[in-house]
Write a protein that holds these residues in place. Structure first.
Motif, short mmCIF file in Angstrom:
data_model
loop_
_atom_site.label_atom_id
_atom_site.label_comp_id
_atom_site.label_asym_id
_atom_site.label_seq_id
_atom_site.Cartn_x
_atom_site.Cartn_y
_atom_site.Cartn_z
N VAL A 3 8.92 -1.48 20.72
CA VAL A 3 8.14 -2.68 20.95
C VAL A 3 7.17 -2.38 22.09
O VAL A 3 7.56 -1.82 23.11
CB VAL A 3 9.05 -3.87 21.33
CG1 VAL A 3 8.24 -5.09 21.66
CG2 VAL A 3 10.03 -4.15 20.21
N TYR A 4 5.91 -2.74 21.90
CA TYR A 4 4.88 -2.52 22.90
C TYR A 4 4.31 -3.87 23.33
O TYR A 4 4.12 -4.75 22.50
CB TYR A 4 3.74 -1.66 22.34
CG TYR A 4 4.13 -0.24 22.05
CD1 TYR A 4 3.94 0.77 22.98
CD2 TYR A 4 4.70 0.09 20.83
CE1 TYR A 4 4.31 2.07 22.70
CE2 TYR A 4 5.07 1.39 20.55
CZ TYR A 4 4.87 2.37 21.48
OH TYR A 4 5.23 3.66 21.21
N THR A 5 4.03 -4.00 24.62
CA THR A 5 3.29 -5.16 25.09
C THR A 5 1.88 -4.70 25.41
O THR A 5 1.68 -3.59 25.91
CB THR A 5 3.93 -5.79 26.34
OG1 THR A 5 4.07 -4.80 27.35
CG2 THR A 5 5.28 -6.38 26.00
N VAL A 6 0.91 -5.55 25.10
CA VAL A 6 -0.51 -5.20 25.29
C VAL A 6 -1.04 -6.04 26.43
O VAL A 6 -0.87 -7.26 26.46
CB VAL A 6 -1.32 -5.48 24.01
CG1 VAL A 6 -2.75 -5.02 24.17
CG2 VAL A 6 -0.67 -4.81 22.82
N HIS A 7 -1.70 -5.37 27.39
CA HIS A 7 -2.21 -6.03 28.58
C HIS A 7 -3.70 -5.76 28.73
O HIS A 7 -4.17 -4.67 28.39
CB HIS A 7 -1.47 -5.53 29.82
CG HIS A 7 0.01 -5.71 29.73
ND1 HIS A 7 0.66 -6.80 30.23
CD2 HIS A 7 0.97 -4.93 29.18
CE1 HIS A 7 1.94 -6.69 29.99
NE2 HIS A 7 2.16 -5.56 29.35
N ALA A 8 -4.42 -6.75 29.28
CA ALA A 8 -5.86 -6.62 29.52
C ALA A 8 -6.18 -7.15 30.91
O ALA A 8 -5.52 -8.08 31.38
CB ALA A 8 -6.65 -7.39 28.48
N PRO A 9 -7.19 -6.58 31.55
CA PRO A 9 -7.58 -7.10 32.87
C PRO A 9 -8.20 -8.48 32.73
O PRO A 9 -8.97 -8.74 31.81
CB PRO A 9 -8.60 -6.07 33.37
CG PRO A 9 -9.07 -5.35 32.16
CD PRO A 9 -7.97 -5.43 31.15
N VAL A 10 -7.86 -9.37 33.65
CA VAL A 10 -8.37 -10.73 33.60
C VAL A 10 -9.83 -10.78 34.02
O VAL A 10 -10.62 -11.53 33.46
CB VAL A 10 -7.51 -11.66 34.49
CG1 VAL A 10 -8.13 -13.04 34.60
CG2 VAL A 10 -6.12 -11.76 33.93
N ARG A 100 -1.77 -6.87 39.45
CA ARG A 100 -3.18 -6.45 39.49
C ARG A 100 -4.08 -7.38 38.68
O ARG A 100 -5.19 -7.00 38.31
CB ARG A 100 -3.30 -5.02 38.95
CG ARG A 100 -2.64 -4.00 39.81
CD ARG A 100 -2.73 -2.62 39.19
NE ARG A 100 -2.05 -1.64 40.01
CZ ARG A 100 -1.67 -0.45 39.59
NH1 ARG A 100 -1.93 -0.09 38.34
NH2 ARG A 100 -1.05 0.38 40.39
N ASN A 101 -3.61 -8.57 38.37
CA ASN A 101 -4.35 -9.58 37.61
C ASN A 101 -4.66 -9.13 36.18
O ASN A 101 -5.76 -9.33 35.68
CB ASN A 101 -5.64 -10.00 38.32
CG ASN A 101 -5.37 -10.88 39.49
OD1 ASN A 101 -4.38 -11.60 39.50
ND2 ASN A 101 -6.22 -10.83 40.49
N TRP A 102 -3.69 -8.54 35.54
CA TRP A 102 -3.79 -8.25 34.12
C TRP A 102 -2.94 -9.29 33.41
O TRP A 102 -1.94 -9.76 33.95
CB TRP A 102 -3.25 -6.85 33.80
CG TRP A 102 -4.15 -5.75 34.24
CD1 TRP A 102 -4.67 -5.55 35.48
CD2 TRP A 102 -4.63 -4.68 33.45
NE1 TRP A 102 -5.43 -4.43 35.51
CE2 TRP A 102 -5.42 -3.86 34.28
CE3 TRP A 102 -4.46 -4.32 32.13
CZ2 TRP A 102 -6.05 -2.72 33.82
CZ3 TRP A 102 -5.08 -3.17 31.67
CH2 TRP A 102 -5.88 -2.39 32.51
N ARG A 103 -3.31 -9.64 32.20
CA ARG A 103 -2.52 -10.60 31.45
C ARG A 103 -2.01 -9.96 30.17
O ARG A 103 -2.64 -9.06 29.62
CB ARG A 103 -3.32 -11.85 31.14
CG ARG A 103 -4.48 -11.60 30.24
CD ARG A 103 -5.31 -12.84 30.05
NE ARG A 103 -6.56 -12.45 29.43
CZ ARG A 103 -7.10 -13.10 28.44
NH1 ARG A 103 -6.54 -14.19 28.00
NH2 ARG A 103 -8.22 -12.69 27.91
N GLN A 104 -0.90 -10.47 29.70
CA GLN A 104 -0.32 -9.96 28.47
C GLN A 104 -0.99 -10.65 27.30
O GLN A 104 -1.03 -11.87 27.21
CB GLN A 104 1.18 -10.21 28.44
CG GLN A 104 1.84 -9.67 27.20
CD GLN A 104 3.34 -9.81 27.25
OE1 GLN A 104 3.94 -9.81 28.31
NE2 GLN A 104 3.95 -9.93 26.09
#
Length: 176
Positions: A3-10, A100-104
């Motif tokens: 299972v992978y979670t995907v994160h992006a910078p806000v 670091r202010n990334w969101r899932q």
């Protein structure tokens, strides 16, 4: 399956321009984190977790030396701490990304990271198109649209006679 979670910078948002910065974090046991904890934390640039792990290891080692614990017990404690880090390594990565202010963005189940990226981007691009109402494919083989939109006068069905089919079978008690 992993299972992978995907994160992006806000700060840059989750748009197509920021897609190359998305991070995929595999959930589960990390062997190298369990075996070489300090090196793994430094390799993944988890600096606060590295500092905390170093303090924890030194404090436990110092406490066990002061208590006069034997070498076998100290080795067992170090192995258990390594296993703990191996199981919690992904959580430390996700925690650092959120600091670091990334969101899932999503959770993806796939065989490997490449398959997880394909599966995520297929869903993500479809969702982006739906949000922007950008239809690249036009279905020209379907029937023409119908005019049975609710609320318009031409969409009302024809009236159906009650139980009186052309006057042959009148309802009991109904006037003739």
């Amino acid at each position: 399956m992993p299972v992978y979670t995907v994160h992006a910078p806000v700060t840059s948002g989750a748009d197509a321009a920021a897609a190359d910065r998305f991070a995929f974090v595999r959930d589960g046991f990390h062997f190298w984190a369990a075996l070489l904890g300090l090196v793994w934390l430094a390799w993944h640039r988890l600096w606060l977790a590295l500092a905390g792990w170093t303090v924890l290891i030194v404090a436990i080692g110092f406490g066990m030396m002061k208590l006069g614990v034997g070498g076998g017990t100290m080795l067992l404690v170090e192995i258990l701490l390594g296993l703990l880090l191996g199981f919690e390594a992904a959580s430390l990565e996700r925690w650092t990304l959120s600091r670091r202010n990334w969101r899932q963005l999503d959770v993806v189940v796939a065989e490997d990271e490449e398959a997880a990226e394909r599966r995520f981007f297929d869903r993500w691009i479809a969702k982006q198109r739906a949000l922007s109402n950008d239809r690249l494919v036009v279905d020209r083989g379907g029937p023409p649209p119908t005019r049975d939109i609710p609320g318009q006068p031409f969409s009302k069905p024809a009236p159906v006679p009650h139980n009186d089919i052309i006057g042959l079978f009148p309802q009991p008690g109904a006037p003739r």
